[in-house]
Design an enzyme around this catalytic site. Structure first.
Site, PDB file in Angstrom:
ATOM      1  N   HIS A 164      39.785  17.729 -35.866  1.00 59.15           N
ATOM      2  CA  HIS A 164      40.376  16.866 -36.640  1.00 59.15           C
ATOM      3  C   HIS A 164      41.300  16.995 -36.223  1.00 59.15           C
ATOM      4  O   HIS A 164      42.586  16.395 -36.097  1.00 59.15           O
ATOM      5  CB  HIS A 164      40.467  18.388 -38.112  1.00 59.15           C
ATOM      6  N   ASP A 373      49.126  13.591 -32.524  1.00 60.24           N
ATOM      7  CA  ASP A 373      48.843  13.580 -33.952  1.00 60.24           C
ATOM      8  C   ASP A 373      47.445  12.925 -34.156  1.00 60.24           C
ATOM      9  O   ASP A 373      46.769  11.962 -33.204  1.00 60.24           O
ATOM     10  CB  ASP A 373      49.659  14.058 -34.303  1.00 60.24           C
TER      11      ASP A 373
HETATM   12  C1  G6P Z   1      45.667  21.460 -38.733  1.00 57.03           C
HETATM   13  C2  G6P Z   1      44.645  20.795 -37.419  1.00 57.03           C
HETATM   14  C3  G6P Z   1      43.447  21.115 -37.983  1.00 57.03           C
HETATM   15  C4  G6P Z   1      43.362  22.548 -37.491  1.00 57.03           C
HETATM   16  C5  G6P Z   1      44.223  23.586 -38.854  1.00 57.03           C
HETATM   17  C6  G6P Z   1      43.846  24.489 -37.971  1.00 57.03           C
HETATM   18  O1  G6P Z   1      45.862  21.193 -39.823  1.00 57.03           O
HETATM   19  O2  G6P Z   1      44.877  18.922 -37.804  1.00 57.03           O
HETATM   20  O3  G6P Z   1      43.146  20.530 -37.097  1.00 57.03           O
HETATM   21  O4  G6P Z   1      41.786  22.977 -37.800  1.00 57.03           O
HETATM   22  O5  G6P Z   1      45.438  23.284 -38.365  1.00 57.03           O
HETATM   23  O6  G6P Z   1      45.209  25.861 -38.986  1.00 57.03           O
HETATM   24  P1  G6P Z   1      45.654  26.829 -38.357  1.00 57.03           P
HETATM   25  O7  G6P Z   1      46.248  27.629 -39.559  1.00 57.03           O
HETATM   26  O8  G6P Z   1      44.362  27.684 -39.014  1.00 57.03           O
HETATM   27  O9  G6P Z   1      45.428  27.560 -37.142  1.00 57.03           O
END
Ligand code: G6P
Length: 465
Positions: A164, A373
Site C-alpha cells: 500500500h 506517497d
Molecule cells: C496509511 C498507509 C497504509 C498503512 C496505514 C497504516 O494508510 O497508506 O499503507 O497500512 O497507513 O496506518 P496505521 O495507522 O495502521 O499505522
C-alpha cells in the site's frame, strides 16, 4: 456461485475496532479503502479476516465480536512485541525506508526480532484459520515475512501480498540490514501488487540486486527455481459511489453552508492528511505563507483549512512534526490574521465522514502535496466529492495517484515558489477549464474504483495469469 477457494485476508489493522460511546463499548467498522473494498467481498462469499488485537482492546471488557457474516480472527501479541513490531520496525524503519526518506530511518534501536516473531504469530493464526487451498491475501509492509512462512506449510494455497506504500529503488532499499529476509519473505507469495509500474520495476531491481533469483522484467516475473512469482501494477482507488452519494446528502450540504458561513464566504484551500512527515505539511504551510506575503488581498479572500488526523503518536518523528506544525500555524496566523479573519483553520482530529465530505465539497482547491506517497486517496476523495464538476486538484508529482490523475495541476512539493504559483493559477482558473479537468478526473477516479481493484487482484491471484 460458491467461491472455489476460501478467502483469507491478513492485515495488521482489522476491519472492526472497539469504540466507547457514552460510556458503552461497541464495535464499529474501521474507515479506509481496504475495509470498504474487502468487507463486502467477505460478506458476500464468506471467509476470514485476520488482524492484530489492538493494544486499546487489551484491557477492555469482553465484547461479543460483531456478526458480519464472515469470521474475524485476531493475533495477540505481547505488549513489548507489539511495540517493537509496530512502532520500532514498521513505523520507525520500514515506513520511512519505503518512502525513500533514508535520514528518518531509525535502525539502531530497531527490534527486528519482534518483527520476525510478530510475523510468525500472524502466519500461525493464518495457518490455523485457513485451508490447504485457500486464497490468502496479505496486506502491507507490516507483514512482509508472512508469505514465505505460509508457503512452507501451504504449498497448494494461492498467496498474494499488496504494497500500500511506495517501493523504493535498490540504493535506498539496500539500507535495510534485513533486505534479503524481506525479499525472501515476499517471494513466498504467488502474486505481489504495487500501485504503479515504477514501483514494480524498482521491486524487481531490488530482487535482481539482492538475490540470486532470475528476473524477467518483460513478464514481470521472478523465478524462484521453477516457481513463478508475479509482480503486478494494481492501483487502488476508493469506493466512488459511496463518496458521491455522501457528497449529495442533505446533511452534508447543510454542513457545507455552515462551513462557508463560518469562514465568512472566503474561498477555501483544503489540505487533508494523516499527520505524517511524508505528507509535506510544513512545506505546504511555507508555500501558503509565501502566497500570503506576495498577495496582500489574499488574507481577505482565501482561507486555508488543514485537517490533520492524529497518527502514530508514540513515534518520536511524529511528535516532533506535530510541534513544528503547531508552531508554524501559530506563527503564520499571528502574522497575517486580521480581525475576524484567520488565514489558517487547523483541525488536529479525525473528522467524521459527513464533515470530511462537506469540507471536500466546500473547497475550491485541494492541495495534495505529499513529498512521497504510495497512491494518496485524499486526491480521489476530493475528486469524487466534486459532483458538480468544479474545484481544482493540485497534486504532487511524487504521489502514486499522479500517474493516473493526469488532469490535476502538478507540483513539485519541495519547490515552494512553484507551489505558490500553482495555487494562484488554481484560484484564477476559468470555470470552463475547471469543469473540463474535473470531468476527466472523475472519469479516472471511477476507473480506479476500489471494488474493481479488489476484484482484479483476486481474480489474478486465483487464476495465476
Ligand atoms: C496509511 C498507509 C497504509 C498503512 C496505514 C497504516 O494508510 O497508506 O499503507 O497500512 O497507513 O496506518 P496505521 O495507522 O495502521 O499505522
Amino acid at each position: 456461485m460458491a467461491p472455489a477457494r476460501q478467502l483469507v485476508v491478513v492485515s495488521n489493522r482489522g476491519p472492526y475496532r472497539q469504540e466507547s460511546a457514552r460510556g458503552r463499548q461497541r464495535w464499529v467498522r474501521a474507515a479506509g479503502g481496504l475495509v470498504a473494498a474487502l468487507d463486502p467481498v467477505l460478506i458476500s462469499q464468506g471467509g476470514v479476516w485476520i488482524s492484530a488485537k489492538q493494544a486499546k482492546d487489551f484491557d477492555t471488557v469482553k465484547l461479543e465480536r460483531p456478526d458480519v457474516g464472515y469470521e474475524l480472527a485476531t493475533v495477540s501479541l505481547a505488549r513489548s512485541e507489539q511495540k517493537g513490531f509496530y512502532d520500532g520496525v514498521s513505523n520507525a524503519v520500514l515506513w520511512p525506508l519505503l518512502h525513500s526518506m533514508a535520514t528518518t530511518v531509525r535502525l539502531s534501536e530497531a527490534p527486528w526480532s519482534s518483527y520476525v516473531s510478530a510475523n510468525r504469530a500472524f502466519a500461525d493464526v493464518t495457518l490455523a484459520s485457513s485451508k490447504p487451498r485457500s486464497l490468502i491475501w496479505v496486506q502491507d509492509y507490516h507483514l512482509m515475512l508472512v508469505p514465505a512462512m505460509l508457503r512452507e506449510k501451504r504449498s497448494k494455497a494461492r498467496v498474494g501480498w499488496f504494497c500500500h506504500v511506495p517501493w523504493p529503488p535498490p540504493d535506498i532499499f539496500g539500507i535495510l540490514p534485513w533486505r534479503e529476509d524481506v525479499l525472501e519473505g515476499l517471494l513466498g507469495a504467488d502474486l505481489l501488487g504495487f500501485h504503479t509500474d515504477d514501483f514494480v520495476v524498482q521491486f524487481l531491481e531490488c530482487v535482481e540486486r539482492f538475490t540470486d533469483y532470475e528476473v524477467d522484467y518483460k513478464k514481470q516475473i521472478v523465478w524462484c527455481g521453477d516457481r513463478p512469482v508475479r509482480a503486478m501494477t494494481a492501483p487502488i482507488g476508493i469506493a466512488v459511489r459511496d463518496r458521491e452519494a455522501l457528497a449529495s446528502d442533505p446533511g452534508v450540504l447543510a454542513e457545507v453552508d455552515r462551513i462557508r458561513q463560518g469562514i465568512g464566504h472566503r474561498r477555501i484551500i483544503l489540505g487533508v492528511d494523516r499527520l505524517d512527515y511524508t505528507k509535506g505539511i510544513p512545506e505546504r504551510l511555507s508555500a501558503f505563507e509565501k502566497f500570503l506575503r506576495t498577495d496582500r488581498l489574499a488574507r481577505e479572500r482565501y482561507v486555508f483549512v488543514q485537517v490533520m488526523v492524529p497518527s502514530r503518536t508514540d513515534v518520536r518523528a511524529y511528535a516532533e512534526l506535530k510541534s513544528e506544525i503547531d508552531r508554524m500555524v501559530g506563527d503564520i496566523n499571528g502574522r497575517y490574521a486580521i480581525t475576524g479573519r484567520v488565514p489558517i483553520h487547523y483541525f488536529y482530529r479525525n473528522l467524521d465522514q459527513t464533515q470530511l465530505t462537506a469540507h471536500y465539497r466546500a473547497a475550491d482547491v485541494a492541495l495534495v502535496t505529499p513529498l512521497r506517497d504510495g497512491m494518496n486517496l485524499v486526491a480521489h476523495e476530493y475528486v469524487a466529492s466534486r459532483v458538480q464538476n468544479d474545484g481544482v486538484l493540485v497534486l504532487s508529482e511524487f504521489a502514486g495517484s499522479s500517474h493516473y490523475l493526469k488532469d490535476a495541476l502538478f507540483v513539485n512539493p519541495y519547490d515552494l515558489d512553484a507551489v505558490k504559483q500553482t495555487l494562484s493559477r488554481a484560484l484564477s482558473m476559468s470555470r470552463k477549464e475547471m469543469a473540463e479537468r474535473m470531468r476527466q478526473l472523475r472519469r479516472h477516479v471511477v476507473k480506479l474504483d476500489v471494488h474493481r481493484w479488489a476484484d482484479r487482484f483476486l481474480k489474478t491471484l486465483e487464476s495465476g495469469v
